[in-house]
Design an enzyme around this catalytic site. Structure first.
Site: not given
Lengths: 328, 328, 328, 328
Positions: C142-144
């Site tokens: 995920g980007c986070y």
């Protein structure tokens, strides 16, 4: 290759494009402020590690080309110096865009090096490719003339323009690295601001180019700032000299730009996002059955095709490279 | 007072303005979705605590007025129901804006209640104040016609318009509470998007209003979406029937709007921020010496003067209140 | 090479990057909507002329790799089909990010193909390069987690994290091609909106990665949407297990990322613009003398390094290419 | 009533609010630039027709109150002059916010009028209403302390804060009318920029206020600029001194603010749009079962409740008016 005046938006982007260009070697970026700092400190996103230096005419022998990104009137003397040292120049200022000296001086004041005007080609690549290939100076067009002249050229050549209104909208990067009311996000944001009403410097440049295509018309040109960063739309409303139908219009534009790598004739009206951070100009033409007018919409990225990537396109032409080199 | 269709942008803002209005009592907000929820859950910023209800024709006896914020064609039947129950209506849809039924039907399809058209006044307050005061239905103008007709009325009345191009730019709220490509921030942001090329529904509305002022002209109207929320600029390029100078222009506009509380004739070109979240229309007119054209720039907030606050201005007129009541 | 699910933001950008990649040949883009339309009609800016097709398992023999850009739970079965046909897969969904099945099922519901989890490597290239090189499935982070784990890894490995708060901010593209209140410019614009308070799906992914580095900590993770398109900043506030000085901190980060082509340890706090439309992660760490805490700021482009360009980085690793290929 | 320093964002908005205030009479707006120009030329949207004058101490006899919107250190001498002439002052600078002189001088340098500190009340209306009512000087809080202290006060009073991280995000208007890299739309747009890392002037102001509530804690405060105009979110992550449940938390906040006209305890996390152009502070508190931490989100408009409308709220208190006067 050097970029003179690399600390402004246009010069910095030119430096970025040339730094990663497969065939050019960028050896210096110059500026009058921030000397000694790597350019990437000012423009981290562009990742050009060269330190900013002062332009030293004594050290220019080995330079074969330069992009000059100085303000109007400041550019011409530097262009002259560079020519003297043997370099060819793409000049981003207005100093060599106009063939008629008196027009220049009416809008910009005394020209510092009028004798050089004859050595300049107008750098709208699609219209002046041959002259650009051999020119000592290439006068990169303004971003508004770029979008507008590409939109109107097929109609102008065909003798179809009786009257024309151009309403152009542009993002805030068009104002450059100026820090003022027009660029402050809290003032430019949530705003639509027409500017330079009934008096825009780009009008004579557009008219001169149209005249070269055989079209003598007074252009109603008006620009507005809208709250985005990069993007420009020239909406052109042409009163034609005779009725023009969709089919004729379609063929006119398709024929004019079939071979152009950076002009896209679209089947529907484009948004400027479609050309964001590219060298493309995207055009859409339509006939309005209700009014009889011809409408042309021309989308570019004002910093790219409108300025810095068009400079690279011109450099490619000047040095015999494929026009798309470093731009695809 | 009720707002029917309060869940869209226009209805919600109308509810907000009426809820805090010192002389009107907003008793109900209706909607077809979100029934039972307080309006302020959908629009927290507007702080209207009333719960959304379904419109119940049986309970309308005590209602003296309504704002109807329904889509085109859906509005007319509801307007009829409200009239039958004794209420006066400001209708935000296009259903009663056009006097000519055939024009309406060409653009919008069959009219659900054509017999009511004769009972409607066109709600551009500055031009139709007297008719509005006595009308059963007030057809609130579209936001584009509001900005455009206020810009052109002084020239139209003076017989000065031979030809006109209107290039209007608007923020994304103009697309309403639609969730699609045109409103997604990642698509509408960093974009300039002309739309409905050579075919805009607002053209006949503008032309009909100009005709009532004695000006028979085909209007070239074009709209573009630009990345802001609320704001609209109509840039009008008029080819005059005879030469017009700055002084004459200045007097024409000053005289036309001297007594208007919500029209400001500016000394310089306005940005839309100057009218943000207000009922003002701000105008600037200039003569272009180069082309001979007359330029008029008209800035409004499309959701306020272009829609909901103009509805309140009309309600003030309909009920004999000072026009600025609840809007200053 | 194919992209399955190319009509969303992540798949479309992956298709764009692979289409222009010098060593991969993109042969198909699939989608469940818009079949038959060229992808560049949906995403003009990306200029991928391939027509969207339905994913046809019968025609996959010649495919050696795929990027799968499906929603969670929908991805796993397609990943399985692709594996069966002999392709290696970079999966952009959450389906194979978590090693612990029970953690997955607590957040996402039943796993459609749990037996495949063991064949997946976690695709944070900088931490799992070797496993990625040989894996059948690469679970793109995920980007986070990408921004957060890169920020915390040097501290986690050194046993320095006693407690940590991560406050992440992201542009609207992070919400994907969803058309709703969170993405409408008139609602997302001029707004700062924390979301999924005290319950973010990315927390277990971050915690699992930190645990693999020897750091057992409960992470306080909170995300907010802010009004831009692409950009993500993870601001990490670490309570260290013992006092940490600037010099130690500096060396820790310099050593950790000295050899990484896409991680930049900055000398000052970065803005997300510095990594816009790049595969870079830019980090800045500081010790706060007043509180004794360690601060780490991690900037990425959520759509690029956070999603699609990291997928290309992983494909480069999987196929033995230089990691920067097609991304510089 | 006068506004001294009306040409900046804060002073101009204060002038706007006081100009339309039903009980105060704004008689002068002063500034060191643009003297003689109507304030509405600089801020057309605010429609204050008064001409900007230089502050003339000799003409202040009839003034009973002033808002001073000067930079830090420049404010104190003017506050003194106004006090001498008999006026009461709301000071928007930091000069009288801190009770401890040595803290002030560590962050801002020598205090020009230290003897006046004792005559100042801290202008966070909700906490210091009584002192404000009788004070000669009201030191309007910084916008960050306003949002943060309102968020933390209920927990601080209850002795529940063992440790706290505050991550605050703010629109560009927070940088004021400064024209530089941080406010240029082409640089601030599409950016998320933490600033003043590990060294923010507002930390001691927050800590002093919490200490007055019995909470001695070192606050980890960090601010970031995000691309909008007006809006501020303080996200507070509290490590509690003992476990706190949702129910206790709910009651704590409901009780603390039940009687406050301008503090809204929300049932879900607010976006800053919900308080745009209002004097409201909107709070949401939640317990995180995973980490045991308490989260509080506090949304204000940094220019309104964070600065200028809170100044009006304080003036209402100082002059015995209903607190909501001119602000509803």
């Amino acid at each position: 290759m050097i970029v003179a005046g690399a600390t402004g938006f246009a010069g910095a982007l030119a430096a970025h494009l040339l730094w990663r260009h497969p065939d050019f070697e960028l050896v210096a970026v110059t500026g009058r402020s921030d000397v000694g700092r790597p350019l990437q400190e000012l423009y981290p996103r562009y990742r050009v590690p060269l330190a900013i230096t002062e332009l030293d005419p004594g050290s220019l022998e080995a330079i074969d080309a330069a992009v000059v990104a100085y303000p109007h009137a400041a550019a011409a003397p530097t262009v002259g110096t560079l020519l003297d040292s043997g370099a060819r120049v793409v000049d981003l200022s207005a100093d060599f865009r106009l063939g008629a000296l008196e027009t220049y001086e009416r809008w910009y004041g005394p020209h510092p090096r009028p004798e050089l005007i004859a050595r300049a080609a107008y750098g709208l690549t699609e219209l002046h490719r041959e002259a650009i290939a051999g020119a000592a100076i290439v006068a990169n067009p303004g971003c508004y003339p770029t979008a507008t002249v590409l939109a109107l050229a097929p109609l102008a050549r065909a003798g179809l323009i009786a009257d024309v209104v151009v309403d152009a909208k542009q993002g805030i990067s068009g104002a450059g690295r100026a820090f003022d009311e027009q660029t402050h996000l809290s003032m430019a944001g949530e705003n639509i601001l027409p500017y330079k009403v009934a008096s825009h410097r780009h009008t004579p440049e557009i008219e001169e180019q149209l005249a070269q295509l055989g079209c003598d018309v007074r252009v109603q040109f008006q620009a507005s700032l809208v709250p985005l960063d990069q993007g420009e739309m020239a909406s052109c409303y042409v009163t034609p000299t005779r009725p023009v139908g969709e089919q004729e219009l379609h063929e006119l534009f398709a024929d004019a730009y079939a071979a152009e790598p950076f002009v896209e004739v679209a089947g529907t009206v484009p948004g400027t996002r479609e050309v964001l951070a590219t060298n493309y100009c995207r055009l859409f033409a339509a006939a309005d059955g209700h009014t009889g007018k011809v409408l042309v919409f021309s989308a570019i990225d004002n910093l790219w095709k409108g300025t810095s990537s068009q400079a690279v396109q011109n450099l490619n032409v000047m040095f015999g490279l494929p026009e798309t080199r470093g731009l695809a």
